[in-house]
Design a protein around this motif. Structure first.
Motif, PDB file in Angstrom:
ATOM      1  N   GLU A   1       0.813  -1.218   0.000  1.00 53.85           N
ATOM      2  CA  GLU A   1       0.000   0.000   0.000  1.00 53.85           C
ATOM      3  C   GLU A   1       0.848   1.271   0.000  1.00 53.85           C
ATOM      4  N   LEU A   2       2.118   1.154  -0.320  1.00 55.89           N
ATOM      5  CA  LEU A   2       2.985   2.341  -0.346  1.00 55.89           C
ATOM      6  C   LEU A   2       2.485   3.335  -1.393  1.00 55.89           C
ATOM      7  N   PRO A   3       2.343   4.625  -1.029  1.00 50.92           N
ATOM      8  CA  PRO A   3       1.948   5.616  -2.030  1.00 50.92           C
ATOM      9  C   PRO A   3       2.913   5.596  -3.225  1.00 50.92           C
ATOM     10  N   PRO A   4       2.409   5.661  -4.439  1.00 53.28           N
ATOM     11  CA  PRO A   4       3.271   5.579  -5.630  1.00 53.28           C
ATOM     12  C   PRO A   4       4.413   6.592  -5.622  1.00 53.28           C
ATOM     13  N   SER A   5       4.177   7.772  -5.050  1.00 55.68           N
ATOM     14  CA  SER A   5       5.209   8.803  -5.043  1.00 55.68           C
ATOM     15  C   SER A   5       6.404   8.448  -4.162  1.00 55.68           C
ATOM     16  N   LEU A   6       6.245   7.422  -3.289  1.00 57.76           N
ATOM     17  CA  LEU A   6       7.338   7.019  -2.395  1.00 57.76           C
ATOM     18  C   LEU A   6       8.050   5.750  -2.872  1.00 57.76           C
ATOM     19  N   ASP A   7       7.660   5.227  -4.019  1.00 63.16           N
ATOM     20  CA  ASP A   7       8.337   4.050  -4.553  1.00 63.16           C
ATOM     21  C   ASP A   7       9.783   4.416  -4.903  1.00 63.16           C
TER      22      ASP A   7
ATOM     23  N   GLU B   1      -1.378   9.075   4.713  1.00 63.13           N
ATOM     24  CA  GLU B   1       0.081   9.127   4.636  1.00 63.13           C
ATOM     25  C   GLU B   1       0.727   7.805   5.056  1.00 63.13           C
ATOM     26  N   PHE B   2       1.887   7.556   4.503  1.00 63.11           N
ATOM     27  CA  PHE B   2       2.732   6.454   4.949  1.00 63.11           C
ATOM     28  C   PHE B   2       3.407   6.917   6.239  1.00 63.11           C
ATOM     29  N   ARG B   3       3.257   6.121   7.316  1.00 67.95           N
ATOM     30  CA  ARG B   3       3.713   6.556   8.633  1.00 67.95           C
ATOM     31  C   ARG B   3       5.027   5.883   9.034  1.00 67.95           C
ATOM     32  N   ILE B   4       6.010   6.708   9.315  1.00 63.53           N
ATOM     33  CA  ILE B   4       7.297   6.223   9.805  1.00 63.53           C
ATOM     34  C   ILE B   4       7.497   6.756  11.214  1.00 63.53           C
ATOM     35  N   LEU B   5       7.841   5.885  12.139  1.00 62.46           N
ATOM     36  CA  LEU B   5       8.089   6.271  13.525  1.00 62.46           C
ATOM     37  C   LEU B   5       9.557   6.083  13.864  1.00 62.46           C
ATOM     38  N   LEU B   6      10.155   7.091  14.484  1.00 61.91           N
ATOM     39  CA  LEU B   6      11.502   6.993  15.032  1.00 61.91           C
ATOM     40  C   LEU B   6      11.380   6.844  16.539  1.00 61.91           C
ATOM     41  N   GLU B   7      11.836   5.722  17.083  1.00 60.10           N
ATOM     42  CA  GLU B   7      11.853   5.503  18.529  1.00 60.10           C
ATOM     43  C   GLU B   7      13.122   4.735  18.869  1.00 60.10           C
ATOM     44  N   HIS B   8      13.878   5.240  19.813  1.00 59.92           N
ATOM     45  CA  HIS B   8      15.184   4.662  20.104  1.00 59.92           C
ATOM     46  C   HIS B   8      15.104   3.185  20.457  1.00 59.92           C
ATOM     47  N   ARG B   9      14.239   2.841  21.394  1.00 61.31           N
ATOM     48  CA  ARG B   9      14.116   1.431  21.807  1.00 61.31           C
ATOM     49  C   ARG B   9      13.020   0.747  20.997  1.00 61.31           C
ATOM     50  N   PRO B  10      13.251  -0.503  20.600  1.00 67.24           N
ATOM     51  CA  PRO B  10      12.229  -1.215  19.824  1.00 67.24           C
ATOM     52  C   PRO B  10      11.176  -1.902  20.688  1.00 67.24           C
ATOM     53  N   THR B  11      11.288  -1.799  21.993  1.00 62.47           N
ATOM     54  CA  THR B  11      10.511  -2.609  22.931  1.00 62.47           C
ATOM     55  C   THR B  11       9.011  -2.561  22.692  1.00 62.47           C
ATOM     56  N   HIS B  12       8.469  -1.380  22.376  1.00 63.94           N
ATOM     57  CA  HIS B  12       7.018  -1.208  22.286  1.00 63.94           C
ATOM     58  C   HIS B  12       6.504  -1.285  20.853  1.00 63.94           C
TER      59      HIS B  12
ATOM     60  N   LEU C   1      20.826   1.922   4.755  1.00 63.43           N
ATOM     61  CA  LEU C   1      20.111   2.597   3.677  1.00 63.43           C
ATOM     62  C   LEU C   1      18.878   1.771   3.350  1.00 63.43           C
ATOM     63  N   ILE C   2      17.712   2.319   3.667  1.00 66.53           N
ATOM     64  CA  ILE C   2      16.441   1.631   3.450  1.00 66.53           C
ATOM     65  C   ILE C   2      15.773   2.204   2.204  1.00 66.53           C
ATOM     66  N   VAL C   3      15.421   1.320   1.276  1.00 66.35           N
ATOM     67  CA  VAL C   3      14.741   1.725   0.049  1.00 66.35           C
ATOM     68  C   VAL C   3      13.317   1.187   0.100  1.00 66.35           C
ATOM     69  N   LEU C   4      12.337   2.078   0.039  1.00 66.80           N
ATOM     70  CA  LEU C   4      10.925   1.683   0.071  1.00 66.80           C
ATOM     71  C   LEU C   4      10.470   1.292  -1.330  1.00 66.80           C
ATOM     72  N   ARG C   5       9.731   0.178  -1.405  1.00 69.30           N
ATOM     73  CA  ARG C   5       9.235  -0.290  -2.698  1.00 69.30           C
ATOM     74  C   ARG C   5       7.740  -0.580  -2.615  1.00 69.30           C
ATOM     75  N   ARG C   6       7.030  -0.186  -3.658  1.00 67.95           N
ATOM     76  CA  ARG C   6       5.598  -0.486  -3.755  1.00 67.95           C
ATOM     77  C   ARG C   6       5.457  -1.865  -4.406  1.00 67.95           C
ATOM     78  N   ARG C   7       5.383  -2.891  -3.584  1.00 74.84           N
ATOM     79  CA  ARG C   7       5.285  -4.261  -4.066  1.00 74.84           C
ATOM     80  C   ARG C   7       4.888  -5.156  -2.901  1.00 74.84           C
ATOM     81  N   PRO C   8       4.615  -6.433  -3.140  1.00 71.51           N
ATOM     82  CA  PRO C   8       4.253  -7.323  -2.031  1.00 71.51           C
ATOM     83  C   PRO C   8       5.311  -7.351  -0.945  1.00 71.51           C
ATOM     84  N   ALA C   9       4.912  -7.804   0.224  1.00 72.34           N
ATOM     85  CA  ALA C   9       5.757  -7.730   1.419  1.00 72.34           C
ATOM     86  C   ALA C   9       6.883  -8.743   1.371  1.00 72.34           C
ATOM     87  N   THR C  10       7.858  -8.474   0.532  1.00 73.08           N
ATOM     88  CA  THR C  10       9.102  -9.244   0.520  1.00 73.08           C
ATOM     89  C   THR C  10      10.236  -8.278   0.763  1.00 73.08           C
ATOM     90  N   GLU C  11      11.332  -8.758   1.283  1.00 74.54           N
ATOM     91  CA  GLU C  11      12.424  -7.860   1.640  1.00 74.54           C
ATOM     92  C   GLU C  11      13.737  -8.617   1.617  1.00 74.54           C
TER      93      GLU C  11
END
Length: 375
Positions: free
Chosen positions: A130-136, A273-284, A357-367
């Motif tokens: 569901e990534l917005p096309p402009s962020l591919d 919007e596509f939501r990105i969260l920055l949080e130091h600890r991954p715990t939550h 370096l993270i590259v966002l792709r509009r495609r099925p959930a493979t990585e």
């Protein structure tokens, strides 16, 4: 009380290893009395790092000694630890004891070199249906846990900045733990961070180490770098992108800073919007994804667990997350192993530091990337 005990252990844990090493290595080897005395003095030296820091150069959390002195002290301490570990194995197997000291301090030297070398760039592509096309193809550079200190000075910060800027990323995200020490001592060494550049800006959140020394002074210092810190708020670098960030939840509460509140951070975002969260600890992370519709969370804090075995314990303390990529429902958590290493134990084993370096792709959930998980 519990915190005081933990701090005491962090400072002086290696001293407790000395009598154990004497019992499990020196005693079984049946050295002559003179050699036993030599070994006792040497092992006491190896276990004295906390005392040296305390009386000559700050403390275990923020040592103030020349880089090479800190490296040597950590090498000696690490060798003591591995001598004890290998001696326990030898105690069971009754192998040749002479090989244990060179093996112990050799492993410590290897870990130390891995801990202080320049970080490499690790590129990972993540698919979002569901990534917005402009962020591919959108490119995000993540830097975490630099831990600038007397053991990692300006030369290392400059190298990190050069490598990040060379990526020409759309966005640079900093996920905490930048410095261990005081502004007057380390401000010049961290100053190159102000030269970070990205098309859509440089954004950051505070980690727990930002609150240990001079936290108000560091907050003011960072304000002068041009880096935008997000404290339970979000920005919109592009129309289809909402970037939110929160302070370290534990230390922000203790220091009465802006409390971590992911819901409040994205209060001004819409459902589009596509939501990105920055949080130091991954715990939550699981709660963040379930309650706030997060698509991608970037975290650090764990240092990748330092190495095998320890990583399992670190994961238990951080919600089951330690390094790499985790699928949680329809979202993704990426835990950086860190771009630097804490001066208290600057070693890494099979766990290199990285600039991600993270590259966002509009495609099925493979990585492509380490440690994929269903969370």
């Amino acid at each position: 009380m519990a915190l005081a005990i933990l701090i005491f252990f962090v400072k002086y844990w290696s001293l407790f290893c000395v009598p154990l090493a004497l019992w499990f290595f020196v005693r079984p080897c049946r050295f002559r009395v003179r050699h036993q005395a030599y070994w006792t003095m040497f092992l006491l030296l190896c276990g004295s790092k906390g005392i040296v820091y305390e009386f000559l150069g700050g403390d275990a959390m923020a040592p103030l000694l020349p880089e090479r002195v800190i490296w040597i002290l950590n090498w000696l301490e690490g060798g003591l630890f591995f001598l004890l570990v290998f001696s326990l194995i030898w105690w069971v197997r009754k192998g040749r004891a002479w090989i244990l000291p060179p093996l112990a301090w050799g492993v410590a030297a290897w870990g130390l070199v891995n801990g202080i070398v320049y970080p490499s760039v690790h590129e990972i592509e993540i698919g979002f249906p569901e990534l917005p096309p402009s962020l591919d193809g959108y490119r995000i550079a993540q830097v975490s846990d630099i831990h600038c200190s007397s053991a990692a000075r300006r030369w290392r910060t400059e190298a990190i900045v050069r490598r990040v800027n060379a990526l020409d990323a759309d966005l640079v995200c900093l996920t905490g733990d930048y410095v261990d020490g005081w502004v007057r001592d380390l401000g010049p060494d961290l100053l190159p961070l102000g030269s970070l550049r990205a098309k859509d800006g440089v954004y950051a959140v505070r980690g727990n180490h930002e609150y240990y020394r001079d936290w108000i002074a560091w907050r003011e210092w960072f304000d002068g770098t041009g880096i935008r810190f997000l404290a339970s708020e979000c920005v919109f670098p592009r129309p289809a992108l909402a970037l939110g960030g929160v302070n370290d939840y534990g230390e922000a509460e203790r220091k009465r800073d802006v409390l971590a509140n992911v819901g409040r951070a994205f209060a001004s975002a819409t459902n589009g919007e596509f939501r990105i969260l920055l949080e130091h600890r991954p715990t939550h992370a699981r709660t963040n994804f379930a309650a706030n519709g997060i698509d991608l969370q970037l975290s650090g804090h764990t240092h990748g667990g330092i190495g095998p075995v320890v990583s399992s314990l670190v994961a238990r303390l951080n919600g089951g997350f330690v390094r790499g990529l985790y699928r949680i429902g329809g979202g993704v958590l990426y835990v950086s192993p860190g771009t630097g290493q804490w001066a208290g134990f600057p070693m890494r084993f099979f766990n290199p530091s990285e600039i991600t370096l993270i590259v966002l792709r509009r495609r099925p959930a493979t990585e492509s990337g380490p440690n994929p998980s269903d969370g």
